[in-house]
Design a protein around this motif. Structure first.
Motif, PDB file in Angstrom:
ATOM      1  N   PRO A 147      87.247  42.887  56.411  1.00  0.00           N
ATOM      2  CA  PRO A 147      87.125  43.773  57.560  1.00  0.00           C
ATOM      3  C   PRO A 147      88.492  44.308  57.956  1.00  0.00           C
ATOM      4  N   LEU A 148      88.582  45.607  58.180  1.00  0.00           N
ATOM      5  CA  LEU A 148      89.857  46.220  58.493  1.00  0.00           C
ATOM      6  C   LEU A 148      89.994  46.439  59.997  1.00  0.00           C
ATOM      7  N   PRO A 149      91.128  46.067  60.595  1.00  0.00           N
ATOM      8  CA  PRO A 149      91.320  46.222  62.023  1.00  0.00           C
ATOM      9  C   PRO A 149      91.736  47.636  62.382  1.00  0.00           C
ATOM     10  N   LYS A 150      92.278  47.810  63.582  1.00  0.00           N
ATOM     11  CA  LYS A 150      92.594  49.132  64.079  1.00  0.00           C
ATOM     12  C   LYS A 150      93.782  49.739  63.340  1.00  0.00           C
ATOM     13  N   ARG A 151      94.020  51.039  63.631  1.00  0.00           N
ATOM     14  CA  ARG A 151      94.993  51.829  62.907  1.00  0.00           C
ATOM     15  C   ARG A 151      96.383  51.192  62.846  1.00  0.00           C
ATOM     16  N   GLU A 152      96.836  50.590  63.949  1.00  0.00           N
ATOM     17  CA  GLU A 152      98.219  50.133  63.999  1.00  0.00           C
ATOM     18  C   GLU A 152      98.519  49.002  63.022  1.00  0.00           C
ATOM     19  N   VAL A 153      97.492  48.287  62.562  1.00  0.00           N
ATOM     20  CA  VAL A 153      97.736  47.222  61.583  1.00  0.00           C
ATOM     21  C   VAL A 153      96.990  47.485  60.275  1.00  0.00           C
ATOM     22  N   LEU A 154      96.550  48.713  60.104  1.00  0.00           N
ATOM     23  CA  LEU A 154      95.794  49.049  58.899  1.00  0.00           C
ATOM     24  C   LEU A 154      96.629  48.846  57.640  1.00  0.00           C
ATOM     25  N   ALA A 155      97.884  49.284  57.673  1.00  0.00           N
ATOM     26  CA  ALA A 155      98.733  49.166  56.474  1.00  0.00           C
ATOM     27  C   ALA A 155      98.890  47.714  56.058  1.00  0.00           C
ATOM     28  N   ASP A 156      99.135  46.822  57.020  1.00  0.00           N
ATOM     29  CA  ASP A 156      99.277  45.406  56.695  1.00  0.00           C
ATOM     30  C   ASP A 156      97.974  44.830  56.157  1.00  0.00           C
ATOM     31  N   SER A 157      96.855  45.248  56.728  1.00  0.00           N
ATOM     32  CA  SER A 157      95.564  44.730  56.287  1.00  0.00           C
ATOM     33  C   SER A 157      95.257  45.152  54.855  1.00  0.00           C
ATOM     34  N   VAL A 158      95.545  46.408  54.527  1.00  0.00           N
ATOM     35  CA  VAL A 158      95.311  46.892  53.163  1.00  0.00           C
ATOM     36  C   VAL A 158      96.231  46.163  52.191  1.00  0.00           C
ATOM     37  N   TYR A 159      97.470  45.977  52.582  1.00  0.00           N
ATOM     38  CA  TYR A 159      98.414  45.230  51.745  1.00  0.00           C
ATOM     39  C   TYR A 159      97.895  43.824  51.455  1.00  0.00           C
ATOM     40  N   GLU A 160      97.446  43.120  52.495  1.00  0.00           N
ATOM     41  CA  GLU A 160      96.949  41.759  52.300  1.00  0.00           C
ATOM     42  C   GLU A 160      95.673  41.749  51.467  1.00  0.00           C
ATOM     43  N   ALA A 161      94.831  42.762  51.637  1.00  0.00           N
ATOM     44  CA  ALA A 161      93.586  42.832  50.880  1.00  0.00           C
ATOM     45  C   ALA A 161      93.850  43.012  49.387  1.00  0.00           C
ATOM     46  N   VAL A 162      94.735  43.945  49.053  1.00  0.00           N
ATOM     47  CA  VAL A 162      95.047  44.189  47.637  1.00  0.00           C
ATOM     48  C   VAL A 162      95.822  43.006  47.065  1.00  0.00           C
ATOM     49  N   LYS A 163      96.708  42.439  47.862  1.00  0.00           N
ATOM     50  CA  LYS A 163      97.465  41.270  47.419  1.00  0.00           C
ATOM     51  C   LYS A 163      96.525  40.120  47.072  1.00  0.00           C
ATOM     52  N   ALA A 164      95.509  39.892  47.909  1.00  0.00           N
ATOM     53  CA  ALA A 164      94.546  38.829  47.632  1.00  0.00           C
ATOM     54  C   ALA A 164      93.802  39.089  46.328  1.00  0.00           C
ATOM     55  N   MET A 165      93.455  40.350  46.067  1.00  0.00           N
ATOM     56  CA  MET A 165      92.773  40.682  44.813  1.00  0.00           C
ATOM     57  C   MET A 165      93.652  40.367  43.606  1.00  0.00           C
ATOM     58  N   VAL A 166      94.952  40.656  43.723  1.00  0.00           N
ATOM     59  CA  VAL A 166      95.873  40.376  42.621  1.00  0.00           C
ATOM     60  C   VAL A 166      96.068  38.876  42.461  1.00  0.00           C
ATOM     61  N   MET A 167      96.288  38.174  43.574  1.00  0.00           N
ATOM     62  CA  MET A 167      96.537  36.741  43.512  1.00  0.00           C
ATOM     63  C   MET A 167      95.324  35.979  42.987  1.00  0.00           C
ATOM     64  N   ASP A 168      94.117  36.434  43.341  1.00  0.00           N
ATOM     65  CA  ASP A 168      92.886  35.740  42.935  1.00  0.00           C
ATOM     66  C   ASP A 168      92.334  36.228  41.603  1.00  0.00           C
ATOM     67  N   HIS A 169      93.025  37.203  40.974  1.00  0.00           N
ATOM     68  CA  HIS A 169      92.606  37.738  39.678  1.00  0.00           C
ATOM     69  C   HIS A 169      91.314  38.539  39.771  1.00  0.00           C
ATOM     70  N   VAL A 170      90.929  38.975  40.967  1.00  0.00           N
ATOM     71  CA  VAL A 170      89.873  39.983  41.063  1.00  0.00           C
ATOM     72  C   VAL A 170      90.373  41.233  40.346  1.00  0.00           C
ATOM     73  N   ILE A 171      91.634  41.524  40.536  1.00  0.00           N
ATOM     74  CA  ILE A 171      92.343  42.485  39.692  1.00  0.00           C
ATOM     75  C   ILE A 171      93.086  41.664  38.643  1.00  0.00           C
ATOM     76  N   GLN A 172      92.684  41.768  37.416  1.00  0.00           N
ATOM     77  CA  GLN A 172      93.216  40.900  36.377  1.00  0.00           C
ATOM     78  C   GLN A 172      94.674  41.232  36.047  1.00  0.00           C
ATOM     79  N   PRO A 173      95.437  40.241  35.603  1.00  0.00           N
ATOM     80  CA  PRO A 173      96.809  40.501  35.152  1.00  0.00           C
ATOM     81  C   PRO A 173      96.833  41.597  34.087  1.00  0.00           C
ATOM     82  N   LEU A 180     104.462  41.891  42.112  1.00  0.00           N
ATOM     83  CA  LEU A 180     103.072  41.598  41.771  1.00  0.00           C
ATOM     84  C   LEU A 180     102.406  42.773  41.050  1.00  0.00           C
ATOM     85  N   VAL A 181     102.957  43.976  41.222  1.00  0.00           N
ATOM     86  CA  VAL A 181     102.497  45.127  40.450  1.00  0.00           C
ATOM     87  C   VAL A 181     103.720  45.853  39.920  1.00  0.00           C
ATOM     88  N   VAL A 182     103.518  46.643  38.906  1.00  0.00           N
ATOM     89  CA  VAL A 182     104.607  47.425  38.310  1.00  0.00           C
ATOM     90  C   VAL A 182     104.119  48.864  38.167  1.00  0.00           C
TER      91      VAL A 182
END
Length: 246
Positions: A22-48, A80-82
């Motif tokens: 779930p994404l919060p309001k505009r002022e923290v949207l960037a941080d939320s998207v960063y954490e969401a994509v980071k979790a996908m990379v860390m958990d291998h939802v997005i594979q190495p 974590l990405v290149v």
């Protein structure tokens, strides 16, 4: 390591991600998207090694392309990405056994020296922060196998080492320790069963040496911690190799 891995190569990411992010309001949207994509990379939802499509990520997260681009730039800084010309962003490959050994070789060169210097220079605010970090790490439950489970422990672990490096008073030394991003790379391999209690105990030994203002003892405690941590990592590789042979 049992994780539900899927490729994020030009297609959509799994719809299940949307309901758990779930994404919060505009002022923290960037941080939320960063954490969401980071979790996908860390958990291998997005594979190495998989490509991270900006449009696909935008659709999955229900956001515009702008915060996704910002998140990928931050993740590139985290190693974590290149970003490659013509092919866009890709998740970095996992550390190999040789890569882990080289990472700890660097840490053993840098961090015992940093903590010895920090012991002589750290101020009360820094000592208070180290104690708070050690206490919070001890209070956390044993980490699980997803970034949501171990992310807080990993962040506290990294900050403990960074606080000591900064307290060394050596700007280049502290920057070198931070640039290794060692905790992100190691936890991305998977959490280690029983690793949290051992890490907490080793951090407390380092902290006691720093509180007693003993540079040599602090350096020895840091070196011991790093060598034990390296052995835990190598045991992981041996365990995986043994499972593959069965």
């Amino acid at each position: 390591m049992s994780r539900n891995s899927v490729s994020a190569g030009g297609g959509d990411l799994p719809d299940t991600s949307r309901s758990s992010l779930p994404l919060p309001k505009r002022e923290v949207l960037a941080d939320s998207v960063y954490e969401a994509v980071k979790a996908m990379v860390m958990d291998h939802v997005i594979q190495p090694g998989a490509r991270l499509g900006i449009e696909a990520l935008s659709r999955t997260l229900g956001v515009s392309a702008t915060p996704v681009r910002e998140a990928l730039a931050r993740l590139e800084a985290d190693d974590l990405v290149v970003k490659r010309s013509l092919s866009g962003y890709r998740a970095t490959e996992l550390l190999t056994r040789a890569g882990v050994e080289e990472l700890f070789e660097m840490r053993l060169l840098l961090e015992p020296r940093a903590v010895a210097l920090a012991t002589e220079r750290i101020e009360e605010a820094g000592l208070d922060r180290l104690e708070a970090l050690a206490d919070e790490m001890q209070a956390l439950p044993e980490e699980g196998d997803t970034y949501a489970d171990y992310g807080r422990f990993a962040a506290l672990d990294q900050e403990f080492h960074d606080v000591l490096a900064v307290a060394s008073g050596r700007t280049l030394l502290a920057a070198a320790v931070e640039r290794l991003h060692s905790h992100l790379h190691l936890f991305r391999l998977s959490a280690i069963a029983g690793g949290s209690p051992a890490t907490v105990q080793e951090h407390h030994r380092i902290l006691r040496a720093v509180l007693r203002r003993g540079p040599r003892r602090a350096a020895e405690a840091m070196e011991e911690h790093l060598r034990l941590s390296l052995q835990r990592q190598l045991d992981r590789f041996a365990s995986v190799a043994g499972a593959d042979e069965d």
